[in-house]
Motif scaffolding. Structure first.
Motif, mmCIF file in Angstrom:
data_model
loop_
_atom_site.group_PDB
_atom_site.id
_atom_site.type_symbol
_atom_site.label_atom_id
_atom_site.label_comp_id
_atom_site.label_asym_id
_atom_site.label_seq_id
_atom_site.Cartn_x
_atom_site.Cartn_y
_atom_site.Cartn_z
ATOM 1 N N LEU A 62 0.665 -1.276 0.123
ATOM 2 C CA LEU A 62 0.002 0.026 0.191
ATOM 3 C C LEU A 62 0.637 1.307 -0.293
ATOM 4 N N ALA B 2 -6.876 2.588 -2.380
ATOM 5 C CA ALA B 2 -7.713 2.163 -1.382
ATOM 6 C C ALA B 2 -8.543 3.317 -0.807
ATOM 7 N N LEU C 22 -12.006 -0.523 4.639
ATOM 8 C CA LEU C 22 -11.165 -0.404 3.471
ATOM 9 C C LEU C 22 -11.743 -0.844 2.158
ATOM 10 N N PRO D 175 -11.419 -1.126 -2.304
ATOM 11 C CA PRO D 175 -10.726 -0.668 -3.593
ATOM 12 C C PRO D 175 -11.094 0.723 -4.162
#
Length: 226
Positions: free
Chosen positions: A79, A85, A118, A120
């Protein structure tokens, strides 16, 4: 501060002191409480801007800074430096799925962030407008079981664009309701997945507003008792 629309045609000619009083009371109260008085004066408030919602979403984004993201080392490395995200707040708000709504309904302006989930970025057409909320009741069973968490795009409120889709609608007195919006000739209906529930007429846009489109939901596995 915003300007109210003019009185509807035919109402100007018969404007009474009572109508003027309701407009004045609405101006004093402001949104959202003033909506009650404006509607009693015959004003269609469905097209008025909703500063409360914008302010609430803005406040939620600030609140998210207080949460820590806990991940494994591999996920953290993946990440790092990537904005793929979206942090979606889980509010202590419940969309009802019963014939009778809950006795206590929390307004979004009074809601608090319970957790952060979270998702996408590709799942969120309007990332800055995403929130999540709880579901209680069996009106959407078996599609959406009671206890699920809905992910709602609050930017998708145009009735034509969300026709035939799952939505969360908000009633000024009853709170939030989840169902599928069906636009028919002369009426808008909220249709439940559970056939034992009759459709709800939400054609009155001053009472029922489309809060947002349900993009997806998550459900915990129910533990079977032995």
């Amino acid at each position: 501060m915003f300007l109210l629309p003019p009185f509807p045609a035919g109402l100007r000619e018969r404007t009474s002191p009572r109508l003027k009083l309701n407009v004045a009371l609405g101006n004093i109260a402001g949104r959202p409480d003033g909506t009650y008085f404006w509607e009693r004066a015959g004003i269609d408030t469905s097209e008025l801007p909703d500063p409360t919602l914008r302010h609430t979403i803005s406040s939620i984004q600030t609140t998210l800074e207080d949460f820590n993201l806990i991940t494994s080392k591999k996920v953290s490395q993946h990440l790092a430096g990537k904005g793929n995200a979206v942090a979606i707040p889980l509010m202590n708000v419940t969309a009802f799925g019963d014939r009778v709504p809950p006795h206590e309904n929390v307004r979004l302006s009074q809601a608090k962030v319970e957790d952060v989930l979270l998702a996408p970025l590709s799942w969120c057409p309007h990332p800055e407008n995403m929130i999540s909320m709880h579901v209680a009741g069996d009106s959407m069973h078996p599609v959406i079981p009671s206890g699920s968490v809905l992910f709602v795009d609050t930017a998708a409120t145009d009735r034509d664009q969300v026709n035939g889709r799952l939505v969360v609608a908000s009633h000024r007195d009853l709170g939030f309701k989840v169902a599928r919006l069906q636009r028919l000739a002369g009426s808008d209906l909220l249709v439940s997945a559970n056939p034992k529930y009759l459709p709800i007429d939400v054609s009155n846009a001053t009472r029922w507003k489309i809060f947002g489109e349900v993009l997806w939901w998550v459900t915990k596995d129910v533990k079977q008792e032995s």
